[in-house]
Design an enzyme around this catalytic site. Structure first.
Site, PDB file in Angstrom:
ATOM      1  N   TYR A 137      35.155  51.420  29.282  1.00 49.52           N
ATOM      2  CA  TYR A 137      34.290  52.071  28.301  1.00 49.52           C
ATOM      3  C   TYR A 137      34.688  53.535  28.202  1.00 49.52           C
ATOM      4  CZ  TYR A 137      31.256  47.961  28.949  1.00 49.52           C
ATOM      5  OH  TYR A 137      30.752  46.677  29.040  1.00 49.52           O
TER       6      TYR A 137
ATOM      7  N   PRO B  88      22.358  41.491  24.245  1.00 46.24           N
ATOM      8  CA  PRO B  88      21.110  40.720  24.261  1.00 46.24           C
ATOM      9  C   PRO B  88      20.297  40.858  22.980  1.00 46.24           C
ATOM     10  CG  PRO B  88      20.889  42.691  25.599  1.00 46.24           C
ATOM     11  CD  PRO B  88      22.332  42.586  25.234  1.00 46.24           C
TER      12      PRO B  88
ATOM     13  N   GLY C 197      22.062  41.533  20.103  1.00 44.23           N
ATOM     14  CA  GLY C 197      23.093  41.385  19.088  1.00 44.23           C
ATOM     15  C   GLY C 197      23.586  42.677  18.497  1.00 44.23           C
TER      16      GLY C 197
END
Length: 300
Positions: free
Chosen positions: A80, A225, A227
């Site tokens: 990330y 979770p 979307g």
């Protein structure tokens, strides 16, 4: 004048200072016990999960506020940024008193929005060492294989996790985007404490993995979770949310928490307002009828 209890009833959830704690707890392997509603630190980086955020102070503020709201499981990854999220997590939360930090390795980043599996043992070991430095710790609470590299023998990748655990560089080991068959193969080499697969109200291809994790006491960390925000317009969740006076995102997170005792949702956001909504989801209790409606909404 409405009482505090009236306000709570109308809002659909209880008013508490640390709402995420209402999700209940889960022990990760033989390691730390965490509140089941966590925070995913992918989106605090720049566009395309690449480079620094546009507002560094805001990213740090969101991380700190998450902990204030009762979140004590922070999920990040070496990829990330790459590296950016881990650095921000350290800046915001080190020395992590009472906070469990999970990170991952196994994806390289050729550029913004690009992800390539890399499971070479020497690479995974190198990335673990770099994550230790960036996070400022001597042992990573939970170290997850971000992807199983199809070009490298899976046993070699799982073997590195076992070695790192034996050396005390990681506390617990986890996997991401795997099948039941792969989990069982890995468990023959190293104890697996968590599995992180994409899962939400509309994406349920990992139902069999969730059942396996529930049966075997393995934490299931659904990524995306809500979307990536797309479920904020979900028709059934919107209707139920309206009845409770809460957002659709709160509804779908509450549904996840009620779906299994091993469920550890890790919604991510760069917005303090959305963070507050997400954490309040832990205080929302859905009726059996509402759960049934949401259970049947996968194809809607």
């Amino acid at each position: 004048m409405s009482s505090a209890l009236d306000s709570e009833r109308l809002s659909g959830h209880r008013t508490v200072d640390t709402p995420a704690a209402a999700a209940g707890t889960f022990q990760i392997g033989d390691g730390p016990t965490v509140n089941r509603l966590g925070y995913g630190a992918m989106r605090i980086t720049g566009e395309g999960v690449w480079g620094p955020p546009a507002d560094r102070a805001a990213a740090v503020a969101v991380l700190r506020r998450a902990v204030e709201l009762g979140v004590n499981l922070i999920d990040t990854a070496d990829s990330y940024g790459p590296g950016t999220s881990e650095v921000l997590v350290r800046e915001a939360l080190h020395p992590y008193a009472g906070v469990t930090v999970a990170t991952k390795a196994g994806l390289v980043r050729p550029g913004p929005g690009k992800w390539v599996p890399c499971g070479r043992p020497e690479y995974l070991r190198q990335q673990c060492e770099l994550s230790l430095r960036r996070l400022g710790v001597e042992r990573i609470d939970l170290f997850q294989l971000h992807r199983v590299d199809p070009l490298v023998p899976a046993a070699d990748q799982f073997g590195v996790l076992a070695e790192l655990k034996a050396e005390g560089k990681i506390g617990e080991a986890g996997l991401s985007e795997v099948s039941v068959e792969v989990i069982e193969q890995a468990r023959g080499i190293v104890e697996i404490a968590t599995v992180q697969n994409r899962y939400n109200i509309e994406t349920r291809s990992s139902d069999d993995v969730l059942r396996y994790c529930t049966t075997n006491g393995i934490g299931f960390m659904p990524w995306a979770p809500v979307g990536a925000g797309s479920l904020s317009a979900h028709e059934v969740a919107t209707e139920i949310g309206f009845a409770h006076g809460v957002s659709p995102s709160e509804v779908v997170l509450a549904w996840l928490l009620q779906r299994s005792s091993v469920m550890l949702p890790i919604p991510g956001t760069t917005s303090l307002a959305h963070l507050e909504d997400n954490c309040r989801a832990a205080t929302l209790t859905l009726s059996l009828d509402e759960v049934d409606q949401l259970d049947g909404a996968a194809a809607s």
